[in-house]
Design a protein around this motif. Structure first.
Motif, PDB file in Angstrom:
ATOM      1  N   GLY A 230       8.885  -2.957  -7.960  1.00 29.98           N
ATOM      2  CA  GLY A 230       8.396  -2.099  -8.116  1.00 29.98           C
ATOM      3  C   GLY A 230       8.962  -0.604  -8.640  1.00 29.98           C
ATOM      4  O   GLY A 230      10.510  -0.600  -7.929  1.00 29.98           O
ATOM      5  N   GLU A 231       8.834  -0.147  -9.284  1.00 28.83           N
ATOM      6  CA  GLU A 231       9.521   0.751  -9.855  1.00 28.83           C
ATOM      7  C   GLU A 231       9.203   2.398  -9.616  1.00 28.83           C
ATOM      8  O   GLU A 231       7.841   2.031 -10.197  1.00 28.83           O
ATOM      9  CB  GLU A 231      10.710   1.083 -11.429  1.00 28.83           C
ATOM     10  N   LYS A 232       9.769   3.855  -9.806  1.00 29.68           N
ATOM     11  CA  LYS A 232       9.677   5.163 -10.237  1.00 29.68           C
ATOM     12  C   LYS A 232      10.440   5.985 -10.831  1.00 29.68           C
ATOM     13  O   LYS A 232      11.579   5.585 -10.180  1.00 29.68           O
ATOM     14  CB  LYS A 232       8.737   5.513  -8.893  1.00 29.68           C
ATOM     15  N   ASP A 233      10.372   6.302 -11.480  1.00 26.82           N
ATOM     16  CA  ASP A 233      10.663   7.540 -11.939  1.00 26.82           C
ATOM     17  C   ASP A 233      11.248   8.685 -11.131  1.00 26.82           C
ATOM     18  O   ASP A 233      10.491   9.393 -10.501  1.00 26.82           O
ATOM     19  CB  ASP A 233      10.487   7.719 -13.705  1.00 26.82           C
ATOM     20  N   SER A 234      12.513   8.756 -10.687  1.00 25.68           N
ATOM     21  CA  SER A 234      12.609  10.639  -9.867  1.00 25.68           C
ATOM     22  C   SER A 234      13.672  11.723 -10.831  1.00 25.68           C
ATOM     23  O   SER A 234      14.590  11.297 -12.143  1.00 25.68           O
ATOM     24  CB  SER A 234      13.225  10.306  -8.995  1.00 25.68           C
ATOM     25  N   PRO A 235      13.601  12.653 -10.445  1.00 23.41           N
ATOM     26  CA  PRO A 235      14.958  13.558 -11.264  1.00 23.41           C
ATOM     27  C   PRO A 235      15.855  13.009 -11.346  1.00 23.41           C
ATOM     28  O   PRO A 235      17.218  14.054 -11.821  1.00 23.41           O
ATOM     29  CB  PRO A 235      15.033  14.771 -10.867  1.00 23.41           C
ATOM     30  N   LYS A 236      16.393  12.151 -10.334  1.00 24.04           N
ATOM     31  CA  LYS A 236      17.649  11.744 -10.171  1.00 24.04           C
ATOM     32  C   LYS A 236      17.824  10.595 -10.704  1.00 24.04           C
ATOM     33  O   LYS A 236      19.002   9.938 -11.233  1.00 24.04           O
ATOM     34  CB  LYS A 236      17.958  11.731  -8.411  1.00 24.04           C
ATOM     35  N   GLY A 237      16.773   9.737 -11.194  1.00 24.29           N
ATOM     36  CA  GLY A 237      16.829   8.729 -12.055  1.00 24.29           C
ATOM     37  C   GLY A 237      15.661   7.712 -11.294  1.00 24.29           C
ATOM     38  O   GLY A 237      14.911   7.976 -10.622  1.00 24.29           O
ATOM     39  N   LYS A 238      15.773   6.431 -12.419  1.00 23.33           N
ATOM     40  CA  LYS A 238      14.849   5.492 -11.564  1.00 23.33           C
ATOM     41  C   LYS A 238      15.096   4.578 -11.010  1.00 23.33           C
ATOM     42  O   LYS A 238      16.588   4.403 -10.053  1.00 23.33           O
ATOM     43  CB  LYS A 238      15.072   4.242 -12.659  1.00 23.33           C
ATOM     44  N   VAL A 239      14.086   4.522  -9.736  1.00 22.23           N
ATOM     45  CA  VAL A 239      14.307   3.689  -7.900  1.00 22.23           C
ATOM     46  C   VAL A 239      13.361   2.948  -7.884  1.00 22.23           C
ATOM     47  O   VAL A 239      12.231   2.494  -8.738  1.00 22.23           O
ATOM     48  CB  VAL A 239      13.488   4.774  -7.060  1.00 22.23           C
ATOM     49  N   VAL A 240      14.730   1.474  -7.418  1.00 19.25           N
ATOM     50  CA  VAL A 240      13.483   0.123  -7.619  1.00 19.25           C
ATOM     51  C   VAL A 240      13.595   0.012  -6.278  1.00 19.25           C
ATOM     52  O   VAL A 240      14.147  -0.250  -5.509  1.00 19.25           O
ATOM     53  CB  VAL A 240      14.601  -0.745  -8.418  1.00 19.25           C
ATOM     54  N   VAL A 241      12.148  -0.614  -5.730  1.00 16.18           N
ATOM     55  CA  VAL A 241      12.246  -1.205  -4.770  1.00 16.18           C
ATOM     56  C   VAL A 241      12.132  -2.272  -4.718  1.00 16.18           C
ATOM     57  O   VAL A 241      11.189  -3.118  -5.703  1.00 16.18           O
ATOM     58  CB  VAL A 241      11.299   0.118  -3.549  1.00 16.18           C
ATOM     59  N   ALA A 242      11.880  -3.765  -4.024  1.00 19.56           N
ATOM     60  CA  ALA A 242      12.358  -4.829  -3.677  1.00 19.56           C
ATOM     61  C   ALA A 242      11.601  -5.346  -2.091  1.00 19.56           C
ATOM     62  O   ALA A 242      12.743  -5.200  -1.029  1.00 19.56           O
ATOM     63  CB  ALA A 242      12.892  -6.107  -4.220  1.00 19.56           C
ATOM     64  N   TRP A 243      10.850  -6.266  -1.539  1.00 20.05           N
ATOM     65  CA  TRP A 243      10.348  -7.047  -0.956  1.00 20.05           C
ATOM     66  C   TRP A 243      10.069  -8.068  -0.964  1.00 20.05           C
ATOM     67  O   TRP A 243       9.473  -8.997  -1.521  1.00 20.05           O
ATOM     68  CB  TRP A 243       9.139  -6.339   0.031  1.00 20.05           C
TER      69      TRP A 243
ATOM     70  N   ALA B 222       0.606  -1.168   0.100  1.00 25.66           N
ATOM     71  CA  ALA B 222       0.227  -0.212  -0.108  1.00 25.66           C
ATOM     72  C   ALA B 222       1.379   1.196   0.020  1.00 25.66           C
ATOM     73  O   ALA B 222       0.493   2.303  -0.791  1.00 25.66           O
ATOM     74  CB  ALA B 222      -1.446  -0.143   1.267  1.00 25.66           C
ATOM     75  N   ALA B 223       2.030   1.409   1.251  1.00 26.24           N
ATOM     76  CA  ALA B 223       2.666   2.188   0.742  1.00 26.24           C
ATOM     77  C   ALA B 223       3.658   2.408  -0.372  1.00 26.24           C
ATOM     78  O   ALA B 223       3.949   4.040  -1.192  1.00 26.24           O
ATOM     79  CB  ALA B 223       4.213   2.551   1.875  1.00 26.24           C
ATOM     80  N   ALA B 224       3.663   1.758  -0.898  1.00 23.89           N
ATOM     81  CA  ALA B 224       4.769   1.431  -2.701  1.00 23.89           C
ATOM     82  C   ALA B 224       3.831   1.881  -3.280  1.00 23.89           C
ATOM     83  O   ALA B 224       4.093   3.069  -4.067  1.00 23.89           O
ATOM     84  CB  ALA B 224       5.075  -0.025  -2.657  1.00 23.89           C
ATOM     85  N   LYS B 225       2.342   2.191  -3.253  1.00 23.45           N
ATOM     86  CA  LYS B 225       1.540   2.015  -4.860  1.00 23.45           C
ATOM     87  C   LYS B 225       1.121   3.536  -3.993  1.00 23.45           C
ATOM     88  O   LYS B 225       0.326   4.725  -5.529  1.00 23.45           O
ATOM     89  CB  LYS B 225       0.509   1.407  -4.042  1.00 23.45           C
TER      90      LYS B 225
ATOM     91  N   LYS C 225       5.151   1.707 -10.160  1.00 21.54           N
ATOM     92  CA  LYS C 225       4.345   0.574 -10.921  1.00 21.54           C
ATOM     93  C   LYS C 225       5.592  -0.157 -10.596  1.00 21.54           C
ATOM     94  O   LYS C 225       6.535  -1.184 -10.478  1.00 21.54           O
ATOM     95  CB  LYS C 225       4.814   1.220 -12.249  1.00 21.54           C
ATOM     96  N   GLU C 226       4.207  -1.397 -10.279  1.00 18.22           N
ATOM     97  CA  GLU C 226       4.756  -3.114 -10.390  1.00 18.22           C
ATOM     98  C   GLU C 226       5.170  -3.728 -11.360  1.00 18.22           C
ATOM     99  O   GLU C 226       5.010  -3.629 -12.790  1.00 18.22           O
ATOM    100  CB  GLU C 226       3.533  -3.783 -10.268  1.00 18.22           C
ATOM    101  N   ILE C 227       6.261  -4.194 -11.507  1.00 19.05           N
ATOM    102  CA  ILE C 227       7.496  -4.567 -12.558  1.00 19.05           C
ATOM    103  C   ILE C 227       7.244  -6.497 -11.805  1.00 19.05           C
ATOM    104  O   ILE C 227       6.977  -6.905 -13.519  1.00 19.05           O
ATOM    105  CB  ILE C 227       8.972  -4.658 -11.524  1.00 19.05           C
ATOM    106  N   PHE C 228       7.124  -7.114 -10.848  1.00 14.04           N
ATOM    107  CA  PHE C 228       7.256  -8.654 -10.530  1.00 14.04           C
ATOM    108  C   PHE C 228       6.449  -9.164  -9.801  1.00 14.04           C
ATOM    109  O   PHE C 228       6.937  -8.152  -8.238  1.00 14.04           O
ATOM    110  CB  PHE C 228       7.932 -10.070 -11.453  1.00 14.04           C
TER     111      PHE C 228
END
Length: 489
Positions: free
Chosen positions: A145-158, A96-99, A104-107
């Motif tokens: 999941g991933e999200k774009d930012s001005p610094k570049g893409k951020v990818v998070v996995a749990w 819920a926090a990520a969404k 955006k969900e990758i897998f």
């Protein structure tokens, strides 16, 4: 309320306006820990390569197989432990926090969809700092999941897994970015280039670092030494065609630096960029698996390390050997960069070639007598000849004075005067030349110092009794000598 269950830091503040920081005992600024969670492990590495699964992992295969997502950037990893809660509730809160933050969900896989028990355990191990989730693979949930930012893409996995009343969360966050170089500054004046602006070092840093190649920002000196005119061996990388180490003679500095929360990759790329911009040529280098087996990597690092041991700093290794020709002589730089957990160790060696400066110790009769009494001979380097000639040069007088004084103080002493050469040129010609030079020394002592001729006997052995190697200027210089050998009759 989800926001009361999992407190979120502002995405815009954390990611867009302030630099992120994480140590072993801190949460990532983007996602706080689940309430009452404890950090078992924490890691932050500046600019690291990391691969995340975007599929179920086949734990039955060797090696384990999965669809990889290769990333490079600032790497944050945490292992959290939470008691008396289900893996489902923890997972749903993180999701819920990520969404809410727009990821955006990758897998995704949940429960049986993550495969058999061995598959789920292997999947969690790909994220875990320790490389294993141990028993915490039951009731598994995995999301990336991933999200774009001005610094570049951020990818998070749990990866969220349970064992009895305990839930473990393996969290990986990668903030992708381009490589930052220019952090290491080669001293431009030393390297023979126009001087560019460099931030001044403290007096302590200037005293400890090599003046040409100061330390990586934030690095600490573990050990260092400096030696005037040393014979040094520097190895080639294991993948090089040349296997014989370089043998050099010159001024030597060696350093072991350590630094935290950075990748071996970023340190290596910065050193490489600095040396390239300073005009160095790379004559040998290896990266990661190119550096060989674990034993070969250890051996390579040990050859550069001050203590002779890189200890744990051999993981994710990089090695380079660089050279630059200067009017004052060639400069060689060897660097072995290895990591252990979130720490990087740099083994650095710099050699500025030069010939051995002689004439610093005066030859005297007492010193010659001590050598002869101890070894039966004395080595003389203070008698000078022009190349290919046997005429004694005038600057040889102090040494001849000392030999004459030795013979005067010890009237019963009989000597062979033996000439030696290096191995340059024809061996037979060198024997003849060495005998002619020994004859010149005897003639000079008899004629100008009134030494009885029957006390001295000249011999020449050319290059056939070397005192050192003939592969370096320093070795050749040691071989070009006269020896006074004690005669019994």
């Amino acid at each position: 309320m989800l926001l009361r269950t999992l407190s979120l830091l502002s995405f815009s503040l954390a990611l867009f306006s302030q630099p992120l920081y994480a140590g072993y005992d801190r949460d990532h600024p983007l996602f706080s820990a689940y309430p009452q969670a404890s950090i078992n492990y924490g890691q932050m590495i500046d600019y690291e390569k990391f691969t995340l699964p975007v599929s179920v992992v086949n734990g039955e295969s060797d090696p384990e197989t999965f669809t990889p997502l290769a990333l490079t950037g600032d790497l944050y990893r945490h292992t959290y432990e939470i008691r008396n809660v289900s893996s489902l509730k923890v997972y749903e809160n993180y999701l819920a926090a990520a969404k809410q933050l727009g990821f955006k969900e990758i897998f995704v896989c949940t429960l049986d969809a993550c495969g058999a028990e061995r598959d789920a355990k292997a999947l969690g191990g790909k994220l875990a700092i320790s490389g294993s989730v141990y028993n915490n693979y039951r009731n598994p949930y995995y999301w990336i999941g991933e999200k774009d930012s001005p610094k570049g893409k951020v990818v998070v996995a749990w990866f969220v897994g349970a064992y009895e009343d305990t839930v473990n969360v393996q969290q990986v966050i990668v903030e992708t970015e381009s490589l930052e170089t220019g952090l290491i500054k080669v001293d431009a004046a030393y390297a023979g280039q126009a001087v560019a602006h460099v931030e001044p070092l403290s007096e302590k840093e200037k005293a400890e670092d090599n003046p040409m190649l100061p330390r990586y920002p934030g690095a600490k000196i573990y050990d260092h030494k400096k030696i005037d005119t040393e014979i040094v061996k520097i190895p080639f990388a294991i993948n090089a065609a040349e296997k014989t180490p370089l043998q050099l003679t010159g001024d030597l500095t060696k350093h072991t630096y350590t630094m935290e929360n950075i990748s071996t990759l970023k340190v290596y790329e910065n050193y490489k960029a600095a040396l390239t911009s300073a005009g160095f040529n790379f004559i040998s280098q290896c990266e990661l698996e190119q550096c060989g087996t674990e034993k070969q990597v250890n051996d390579l690092g040990d050859q550069l390390a001050l203590s002779g041991d890189v200890y744990n700093w051999y993981r994710k290794p990089y090695y380079l050997l660089a050279k630059k020709s200067l009017p004052t002589g060639n400069v060689y730089i060897g660097l072995f960069i290895g990591g252990y957990e979130a720490e990087v160790g740099v083994q650095q060696i710099i050699v500025q070639e030069k010939t051995v400066q002689t004439g610093l110790v005066n030859v005297n009769a007492d010193g010659l007598k001590q050598q002869i009494d101890a070894d039966g001979k004395a080595l003389i380097y203070g008698i000078y000849f022009d190349t290919g000639k046997a005429d004694i040069k005038s600057e040889s007088k102090p040494t001849l004075d000392a030999i004459a004084e030795l013979l005067k103080r010890n009237p019963d002493l009989l000597l062979y005067v033996v000439g030696h050469t290096d191995d340059t040129g024809d061996g037979a010609a060198n024997v003849t030349l060495s005998k002619q030079r020994a004859d010149s020394v005897v003639a000079e002592l008899v004629k100008n110092y009134q030494v009885a001729s029957n006390r001295l006997q000249a011999q020449g052995v050319g290059p056939y009794a070397p005192a050192s190697n003939n592969t370096s200027d320093a070795g050749k210089q040691k071989n070009r000598r006269v020896e006074l050998v004690k005669r019994l009759r």
